[in-house]
Scaffold this motif. Sequence first.
Motif, short mmCIF file in Angstrom:
data_model
loop_
_atom_site.label_atom_id
_atom_site.label_comp_id
_atom_site.label_asym_id
_atom_site.label_seq_id
_atom_site.Cartn_x
_atom_site.Cartn_y
_atom_site.Cartn_z
N PRO A 101 17.67 8.27 -11.08
CA PRO A 101 17.61 9.30 -10.06
C PRO A 101 16.34 9.81 -9.53
O PRO A 101 15.38 9.36 -9.78
CB PRO A 101 18.00 10.57 -11.16
N THR A 102 16.22 10.23 -8.31
CA THR A 102 15.33 10.75 -7.35
C THR A 102 14.27 11.51 -8.40
O THR A 102 13.15 11.18 -8.35
CB THR A 102 15.78 11.19 -6.28
N SER A 103 14.89 12.17 -9.19
CA SER A 103 13.87 13.52 -9.80
C SER A 103 13.68 12.91 -11.07
O SER A 103 12.52 13.52 -11.47
CB SER A 103 14.84 14.73 -10.14
N SER A 104 14.16 11.87 -11.46
CA SER A 104 13.64 11.05 -12.78
C SER A 104 13.94 9.69 -12.83
O SER A 104 14.79 9.07 -13.63
CB SER A 104 14.39 11.63 -14.14
N PRO A 105 13.19 9.10 -11.87
CA PRO A 105 13.25 7.54 -11.58
C PRO A 105 13.07 6.79 -12.88
O PRO A 105 12.43 7.10 -13.78
CB PRO A 105 12.45 7.37 -10.76
N ASP A 106 13.88 5.43 -13.15
CA ASP A 106 13.55 4.62 -14.06
C ASP A 106 12.13 3.66 -13.93
O ASP A 106 11.61 3.43 -15.00
CB ASP A 106 14.43 3.54 -14.16
N PHE A 107 11.49 3.90 -12.93
CA PHE A 107 10.19 3.33 -12.98
C PHE A 107 9.21 4.08 -12.07
O PHE A 107 9.46 5.03 -11.24
CB PHE A 107 10.28 2.01 -12.00
N LYS A 108 8.02 3.97 -12.41
CA LYS A 108 6.79 4.85 -11.78
C LYS A 108 6.02 3.63 -11.05
O LYS A 108 5.44 2.72 -11.72
CB LYS A 108 5.89 5.61 -12.81
N LEU A 109 5.64 3.80 -9.89
CA LEU A 109 4.84 2.95 -9.15
C LEU A 109 3.41 3.39 -9.41
O LEU A 109 2.93 4.59 -9.41
CB LEU A 109 4.93 3.31 -7.49
N LEU A 110 2.58 2.36 -9.70
CA LEU A 110 1.13 2.63 -10.24
C LEU A 110 0.23 2.34 -9.24
O LEU A 110 -0.63 3.34 -8.81
CB LEU A 110 0.81 2.02 -11.62
N THR A 111 0.27 1.09 -8.78
CA THR A 111 -0.73 0.72 -7.46
C THR A 111 0.13 -0.04 -6.80
O THR A 111 0.98 -0.55 -6.82
CB THR A 111 -1.81 -0.04 -8.28
N TYR A 112 -0.51 -0.24 -5.32
CA TYR A 112 -0.15 -1.02 -4.23
C TYR A 112 -1.32 -1.75 -3.60
O TYR A 112 -2.16 -1.01 -3.51
CB TYR A 112 0.72 -0.14 -3.32
N ASN A 113 -1.25 -3.08 -3.63
CA ASN A 113 -2.18 -3.95 -2.89
C ASN A 113 -1.60 -4.52 -1.75
O ASN A 113 -0.60 -5.40 -2.08
CB ASN A 113 -2.85 -4.86 -3.97
N PRO A 114 -1.89 -4.44 -0.55
CA PRO A 114 -1.68 -5.20 0.56
C PRO A 114 -1.83 -6.58 0.55
O PRO A 114 -1.43 -7.21 1.65
CB PRO A 114 -1.88 -4.62 1.77
N LEU A 115 -2.94 -7.05 -0.42
CA LEU A 115 -3.38 -8.46 -0.25
C LEU A 115 -3.93 -8.65 0.95
O LEU A 115 -4.73 -7.80 1.60
CB LEU A 115 -2.43 -9.50 -0.68
N ASN A 116 -3.44 -9.84 1.70
CA ASN A 116 -3.98 -9.95 3.11
C ASN A 116 -3.13 -9.85 4.35
O ASN A 116 -3.24 -10.29 5.26
CB ASN A 116 -4.63 -11.81 3.10
N SER A 117 -1.98 -8.86 3.97
CA SER A 117 -1.05 -8.60 4.99
C SER A 117 -1.78 -7.57 5.67
O SER A 117 -2.73 -6.85 5.49
CB SER A 117 0.28 -8.08 4.23
N ASN A 118 -0.87 -7.24 6.63
CA ASN A 118 -1.33 -6.21 7.64
C ASN A 118 -0.48 -4.73 7.29
O ASN A 118 -0.45 -3.78 8.01
CB ASN A 118 -0.92 -6.58 9.16
N PHE A 119 0.31 -4.71 6.20
CA PHE A 119 1.08 -3.66 5.65
C PHE A 119 0.16 -2.53 4.91
O PHE A 119 0.40 -2.37 3.42
CB PHE A 119 2.18 -3.92 4.89
N GLY A 120 -0.70 -2.15 5.51
CA GLY A 120 -1.85 -1.08 4.92
C GLY A 120 -1.56 0.34 5.06
O GLY A 120 -2.19 1.23 4.68
N ASP A 121 -0.61 0.68 5.75
CA ASP A 121 -0.20 2.11 6.23
C ASP A 121 0.94 2.43 5.30
O ASP A 121 2.24 2.26 5.42
CB ASP A 121 0.10 2.45 7.71
N VAL A 122 0.60 3.21 4.12
CA VAL A 122 1.66 3.54 3.16
C VAL A 122 2.24 5.01 3.25
O VAL A 122 1.32 5.94 3.46
CB VAL A 122 0.74 3.26 1.99
N TYR A 123 3.40 5.07 3.00
CA TYR A 123 4.26 6.37 2.86
C TYR A 123 4.95 6.42 1.47
O TYR A 123 5.43 5.33 0.88
CB TYR A 123 5.21 6.44 4.14
N GLY A 124 5.27 7.35 1.24
CA GLY A 124 5.98 7.58 -0.05
C GLY A 124 5.18 7.65 -1.33
O GLY A 124 5.62 7.13 -2.24
#
Length: 298
Positions: A101-124
Amino acid sequence: MASARRNQLLSLGCLAGLLVGGATPAMAFTSFDVDFSAADKKTSAEATGVTGKMTFSFTKLEPTNAADNRYTLDLDIKNTSPVGSNPSGTLTAFAFNVPGPTSSPDFKLLTYNPLNSNFGDVYGASTTRRERNVNNNQDLVFPATGTLIRAAYAPFGSFTFCARDTGNSCHGGSQNGTGLRDGESTAVRFTLASNKSTINSATLVAQSFFDLFNSRTFTKDGDFKNAQVALRFQNVTTSSGATGKSDKVAGVPKRPPQGPGDEVPGPLPVLGAATAFAFSRRLRRRITSASLQSASPA
């Protein structure tokens, strides 16, 4: 002779025992592909024809304590649109939800690393309504407390997470994308934690995400809006030659070729069990008969 006969029968008995007591191992996977096709408006906003693929691969991290239930998600992203012909476009953003559920998800995102990609603008990934920027090969640490604001992705709903190359949001922004051109691929990495003690292995995490992404079917125009994972393309030229287009495409997970798992044994088929049982009864009678014959005086 009697001894050799008895050993032969005992060997057959062991085989019967394996047939009766053995179990077919369950099938399991720790990674799977998600295919994206803008062939029609069942799966895309504009049906431009561009295509892509994401591969989700999960690995359990070494626990630091008994309650530790953390995982690495290595995410490969590829623009599979044809090289040198149309349709053509730049893959500029990706988005997905996490199970629960959105209010109580089964997982919590801890970190994000774009590595060498260009996907560095992060939302959510923020408790404010502003994007967060992260440089290549530097971890963006998600807030430990507070409710993360979901990423708007019109005309879809919002997503738990979205990252893109450049722009002001995941559902709008610059046409000068620096993402993936036709045939190009890249990789990014997450760490996440399971909030459920019952989801405690990489195979169960992979199955959980697969089931979420597979929970939607795309049978009529507009169904793409219910997707749980999506890609955004810009600078699109359609197969008919129309230029300056953009598209957002829903993803359909593809179950991988399955290998033996080690978590849940599968049942022996009924016919096989019945055959093995009948065989074992005959075998016991033969062993008894052989024993009586060997005990009789010559």
